[in-house]
Scaffold this motif. Structure first.
Motif, PDB file in Angstrom:
ATOM      1  N   TYR A 110       0.913  -1.286  -0.095  1.00 31.91           N
ATOM      2  CA  TYR A 110       0.024   0.002   0.013  1.00 31.91           C
ATOM      3  C   TYR A 110       0.893   1.352  -0.085  1.00 31.91           C
ATOM      4  O   TYR A 110       0.557   2.339  -0.869  1.00 31.91           O
ATOM      5  CB  TYR A 110      -0.881  -0.077   1.271  1.00 31.91           C
ATOM      6  CG  TYR A 110      -1.581   1.232   1.320  1.00 31.91           C
ATOM      7  CD1 TYR A 110      -3.091   1.421   0.811  1.00 31.91           C
ATOM      8  CD2 TYR A 110      -1.116   2.239   2.122  1.00 31.91           C
ATOM      9  CE1 TYR A 110      -3.709   2.295   1.106  1.00 31.91           C
ATOM     10  CE2 TYR A 110      -2.156   3.469   2.452  1.00 31.91           C
ATOM     11  CZ  TYR A 110      -3.321   3.602   1.928  1.00 31.91           C
ATOM     12  OH  TYR A 110      -4.035   4.602   1.987  1.00 31.91           O
ATOM     13  N   ALA A 111       1.766   1.107   0.982  1.00 31.95           N
ATOM     14  CA  ALA A 111       2.777   2.443   0.811  1.00 31.95           C
ATOM     15  C   ALA A 111       3.663   2.774  -0.298  1.00 31.95           C
ATOM     16  O   ALA A 111       3.680   3.790  -0.780  1.00 31.95           O
ATOM     17  CB  ALA A 111       3.787   2.252   2.302  1.00 31.95           C
ATOM     18  N   ALA A 143     -12.150   2.940 -10.915  1.00 29.76           N
ATOM     19  CA  ALA A 143     -11.246   2.141  -9.632  1.00 29.76           C
ATOM     20  C   ALA A 143     -11.431   2.822  -8.547  1.00 29.76           C
ATOM     21  O   ALA A 143     -11.906   2.511  -7.494  1.00 29.76           O
ATOM     22  CB  ALA A 143      -9.738   2.020 -10.092  1.00 29.76           C
ATOM     23  N   ARG A 144     -11.397   4.336  -8.679  1.00 24.39           N
ATOM     24  CA  ARG A 144     -11.536   5.017  -7.366  1.00 24.39           C
ATOM     25  C   ARG A 144     -12.990   5.011  -6.809  1.00 24.39           C
ATOM     26  O   ARG A 144     -13.346   4.696  -5.797  1.00 24.39           O
ATOM     27  CB  ARG A 144     -11.428   6.448  -7.601  1.00 24.39           C
ATOM     28  CG  ARG A 144      -9.983   6.898  -8.003  1.00 24.39           C
ATOM     29  CD  ARG A 144      -9.957   8.535  -8.457  1.00 24.39           C
ATOM     30  NE  ARG A 144      -8.755   8.721  -8.998  1.00 24.39           N
ATOM     31  CZ  ARG A 144      -7.407   9.021  -8.297  1.00 24.39           C
ATOM     32  NH1 ARG A 144      -7.314   8.719  -6.856  1.00 24.39           N
ATOM     33  NH2 ARG A 144      -6.326   9.365  -8.896  1.00 24.39           N
ATOM     34  N   ARG A 145     -14.045   4.674  -7.925  1.00 24.76           N
ATOM     35  CA  ARG A 145     -15.545   4.735  -7.338  1.00 24.76           C
ATOM     36  C   ARG A 145     -15.631   3.430  -6.923  1.00 24.76           C
ATOM     37  O   ARG A 145     -16.357   3.121  -5.993  1.00 24.76           O
ATOM     38  CB  ARG A 145     -16.408   5.005  -8.586  1.00 24.76           C
ATOM     39  CG  ARG A 145     -16.339   6.378  -9.235  1.00 24.76           C
ATOM     40  CD  ARG A 145     -17.573   6.758 -10.011  1.00 24.76           C
ATOM     41  NE  ARG A 145     -17.598   5.887 -11.290  1.00 24.76           N
ATOM     42  CZ  ARG A 145     -16.663   6.394 -12.317  1.00 24.76           C
ATOM     43  NH1 ARG A 145     -16.206   7.607 -12.489  1.00 24.76           N
ATOM     44  NH2 ARG A 145     -16.817   5.748 -13.419  1.00 24.76           N
ATOM     45  N   GLY A 146     -15.071   2.119  -7.618  1.00 30.70           N
ATOM     46  CA  GLY A 146     -15.267   0.909  -7.098  1.00 30.70           C
ATOM     47  C   GLY A 146     -14.683   0.518  -5.858  1.00 30.70           C
ATOM     48  O   GLY A 146     -15.254   0.018  -4.861  1.00 30.70           O
ATOM     49  N   ARG A 175     -16.596  -0.584  -2.420  1.00 33.36           N
ATOM     50  CA  ARG A 175     -16.513  -1.790  -2.381  1.00 33.36           C
ATOM     51  C   ARG A 175     -15.332  -2.237  -1.947  1.00 33.36           C
ATOM     52  O   ARG A 175     -14.680  -3.371  -2.225  1.00 33.36           O
ATOM     53  CB  ARG A 175     -16.883  -2.738  -3.634  1.00 33.36           C
ATOM     54  CG  ARG A 175     -18.257  -2.540  -3.979  1.00 33.36           C
ATOM     55  CD  ARG A 175     -18.678  -3.438  -5.108  1.00 33.36           C
ATOM     56  NE  ARG A 175     -17.725  -3.453  -6.183  1.00 33.36           N
ATOM     57  CZ  ARG A 175     -17.965  -2.778  -7.284  1.00 33.36           C
ATOM     58  NH1 ARG A 175     -18.820  -1.651  -7.440  1.00 33.36           N
ATOM     59  NH2 ARG A 175     -16.808  -2.720  -8.157  1.00 33.36           N
ATOM     60  N   GLY A 176     -14.413  -1.236  -1.219  1.00 33.71           N
ATOM     61  CA  GLY A 176     -12.878  -1.579  -1.392  1.00 33.71           C
ATOM     62  C   GLY A 176     -12.832  -2.758  -0.300  1.00 33.71           C
ATOM     63  O   GLY A 176     -11.882  -3.493  -0.386  1.00 33.71           O
ATOM     64  N   GLY A 177     -13.513  -2.635   0.648  1.00 35.67           N
ATOM     65  CA  GLY A 177     -13.229  -4.004   1.895  1.00 35.67           C
ATOM     66  C   GLY A 177     -13.648  -5.285   1.090  1.00 35.67           C
ATOM     67  O   GLY A 177     -12.741  -6.106   1.372  1.00 35.67           O
ATOM     68  N   LEU A 178     -14.543  -5.354   0.211  1.00 33.83           N
ATOM     69  CA  LEU A 178     -14.823  -6.673  -0.192  1.00 33.83           C
ATOM     70  C   LEU A 178     -13.607  -7.049  -1.215  1.00 33.83           C
ATOM     71  O   LEU A 178     -13.010  -8.196  -1.389  1.00 33.83           O
ATOM     72  CB  LEU A 178     -16.196  -6.505  -1.005  1.00 33.83           C
ATOM     73  CG  LEU A 178     -16.520  -7.743  -1.751  1.00 33.83           C
ATOM     74  CD1 LEU A 178     -16.668  -9.075  -0.886  1.00 33.83           C
ATOM     75  CD2 LEU A 178     -18.027  -7.530  -2.740  1.00 33.83           C
ATOM     76  N   ILE A 179     -13.459  -6.072  -2.070  1.00 31.86           N
ATOM     77  CA  ILE A 179     -12.175  -6.104  -2.968  1.00 31.86           C
ATOM     78  C   ILE A 179     -10.955  -6.739  -2.483  1.00 31.86           C
ATOM     79  O   ILE A 179     -10.259  -7.774  -2.936  1.00 31.86           O
ATOM     80  CB  ILE A 179     -12.024  -4.797  -3.974  1.00 31.86           C
ATOM     81  CG1 ILE A 179     -13.228  -4.738  -4.804  1.00 31.86           C
ATOM     82  CG2 ILE A 179     -10.639  -5.039  -4.835  1.00 31.86           C
ATOM     83  CD1 ILE A 179     -13.042  -3.397  -5.444  1.00 31.86           C
ATOM     84  N   LEU A 180     -10.678  -6.071  -1.435  1.00 28.29           N
ATOM     85  CA  LEU A 180      -9.419  -6.360  -0.484  1.00 28.29           C
ATOM     86  C   LEU A 180      -9.455  -7.493  -0.014  1.00 28.29           C
ATOM     87  O   LEU A 180      -8.416  -8.372  -0.243  1.00 28.29           O
ATOM     88  CB  LEU A 180      -9.039  -5.240   0.305  1.00 28.29           C
ATOM     89  CG  LEU A 180      -7.953  -5.289   1.129  1.00 28.29           C
ATOM     90  CD1 LEU A 180      -6.461  -5.548   0.550  1.00 28.29           C
ATOM     91  CD2 LEU A 180      -7.808  -4.401   2.554  1.00 28.29           C
ATOM     92  N   THR A 181     -10.390  -8.134   0.543  1.00 26.56           N
ATOM     93  CA  THR A 181     -10.649  -9.230   1.259  1.00 26.56           C
ATOM     94  C   THR A 181     -10.547 -10.475   0.228  1.00 26.56           C
ATOM     95  O   THR A 181     -10.008 -11.577   0.449  1.00 26.56           O
ATOM     96  CB  THR A 181     -12.116  -9.541   2.081  1.00 26.56           C
ATOM     97  OG1 THR A 181     -11.970  -8.444   3.121  1.00 26.56           O
ATOM     98  CG2 THR A 181     -12.101 -10.723   2.588  1.00 26.56           C
ATOM     99  N   TYR A 232      -6.807   5.281  -0.962  1.00 25.40           N
ATOM    100  CA  TYR A 232      -7.701   4.846  -0.090  1.00 25.40           C
ATOM    101  C   TYR A 232      -7.328   5.304   1.257  1.00 25.40           C
ATOM    102  O   TYR A 232      -6.239   4.959   1.657  1.00 25.40           O
ATOM    103  CB  TYR A 232      -8.014   3.262  -0.324  1.00 25.40           C
ATOM    104  CG  TYR A 232      -9.093   2.798   0.279  1.00 25.40           C
ATOM    105  CD1 TYR A 232     -10.413   2.658  -0.401  1.00 25.40           C
ATOM    106  CD2 TYR A 232      -9.027   1.963   1.581  1.00 25.40           C
ATOM    107  CE1 TYR A 232     -11.443   1.999   0.263  1.00 25.40           C
ATOM    108  CE2 TYR A 232     -10.072   1.317   2.063  1.00 25.40           C
ATOM    109  CZ  TYR A 232     -11.269   1.483   1.450  1.00 25.40           C
ATOM    110  OH  TYR A 232     -12.282   0.763   2.138  1.00 25.40           O
ATOM    111  N   PRO A 233      -8.481   5.648   2.203  1.00 28.90           N
ATOM    112  CA  PRO A 233      -7.883   6.062   3.550  1.00 28.90           C
ATOM    113  C   PRO A 233      -7.406   5.026   4.213  1.00 28.90           C
ATOM    114  O   PRO A 233      -7.777   3.884   4.363  1.00 28.90           O
ATOM    115  CB  PRO A 233      -9.624   6.309   4.021  1.00 28.90           C
ATOM    116  CG  PRO A 233     -10.414   6.593   2.874  1.00 28.90           C
ATOM    117  CD  PRO A 233      -9.898   5.583   1.899  1.00 28.90           C
ATOM    118  N   ARG A 234      -6.236   5.369   4.662  1.00 32.70           N
ATOM    119  CA  ARG A 234      -5.544   4.383   5.383  1.00 32.70           C
ATOM    120  C   ARG A 234      -6.086   3.611   6.737  1.00 32.70           C
ATOM    121  O   ARG A 234      -5.788   2.494   6.820  1.00 32.70           O
ATOM    122  CB  ARG A 234      -4.119   5.230   5.942  1.00 32.70           C
ATOM    123  CG  ARG A 234      -2.949   4.300   6.301  1.00 32.70           C
ATOM    124  CD  ARG A 234      -1.816   5.264   7.065  1.00 32.70           C
ATOM    125  NE  ARG A 234      -1.276   6.209   5.950  1.00 32.70           N
ATOM    126  CZ  ARG A 234      -0.442   6.022   5.162  1.00 32.70           C
ATOM    127  NH1 ARG A 234       0.028   4.837   5.212  1.00 32.70           N
ATOM    128  NH2 ARG A 234       0.044   7.048   4.541  1.00 32.70           N
TER     129      ARG A 234
END
Length: 218
Positions: free
Chosen positions: A72-73, A99-102, A106-112, A133-135
């Motif tokens: 991420y960094a 991508a920004r909108r998605g 849905r960032g948590g779902l995509i990451l998981t 994406y917010p740290r």
């Protein structure tokens, strides 16, 4: 038998926990390192008493969390500037905007989900850094993703070890087979969902962009 003896000696050493942690960290931003294989192997041998299964789960999850934050960094440090230089009317800019909108919704779902796809998780964490994406949200969702991945990988190996307690190598093959099956199912479901959408799939478009741009930056 020589290989089996070596594995027994390695898995019974207290250094195995540090090794699992280090491999999981590296795999977070350098996806050629096989962290699943290491954790599943430890889980197989944990069925016979060593290493200690809860410790394997904890160090695997902690290593994954650290590795994801390094990725991420990297994306946040170099990817953001590169993405901002994209032509405003180009296809890549459009993909980044999607991508920004998605990721925002849905960032948590995509990451998981990506955590269970070798290589895919690195692309997603790089992208989330690049689009800023917010740290804090990243930390919260990634803690869930890394913990579930550590638990899943270790237990898959443990199940294989219990099924073939007298033959750890067969237990390892069973564990790896189960893990590959789960990965294949995730990929098929993702592919079917992407086919229903028009244009470029958000996760794939973003991931490819982030990886290529981060590679160029280095």
């Amino acid at each position: 038998m020589d290989l089996l003896d070596l594995l027994h000696d390695t898995m019974s050493s207290p250094w195995v926990y540090l090794a699992i942690f280090a491999i999981a960290v590296l795999d977070g931003f350098f996806p050629v390192v096989p962290s699943e294989t290491a954790v599943i192997t430890a889980g197989v041998f944990a069925a016979s008493g060593a290493p200690y299964l809860p410790a394997v789960i904890v160090v695997a999850a902690a290593g994954a969390l650290v590795g994801d934050h390094i990725s991420y960094a990297i994306g946040r440090g170099g990817g953001t500037r590169l993405l901002d230089r994209l032509p405003p009317d180009g296809r890549r800019r459009a993909a980044v905007d999607r991508a920004r909108r998605g990721i925002a919704t849905r960032g948590g779902l995509i990451l998981t989900v990506a955590r269970y796809i070798p290589g895919g998780r690195t692309a997603v964490t790089l992208t989330m850094g690049a689009v800023r994406y917010p740290r804090r949200r990243f930390l919260a969702f990634d803690a869930l993703a890394a913990s579930s991945w550590g638990l899943y990988s270790a237990l898959v190996g443990y199940v294989g070890g219990l099924a073939f307690e007298q033959d750890p190598l067969r237990g390892l093959l069973l564990g790896l087979g189960l893990a590959l099956t789960v990965t294949a199912v995730v990929e098929v479901v993702r592919w079917l969902r992407n086919r229903r959408r028009s244009g470029e799939p958000v996760s794939d478009a973003v991931s490819a962009e982030a990886v290529s741009r981060s590679a160029d930056a280095r």
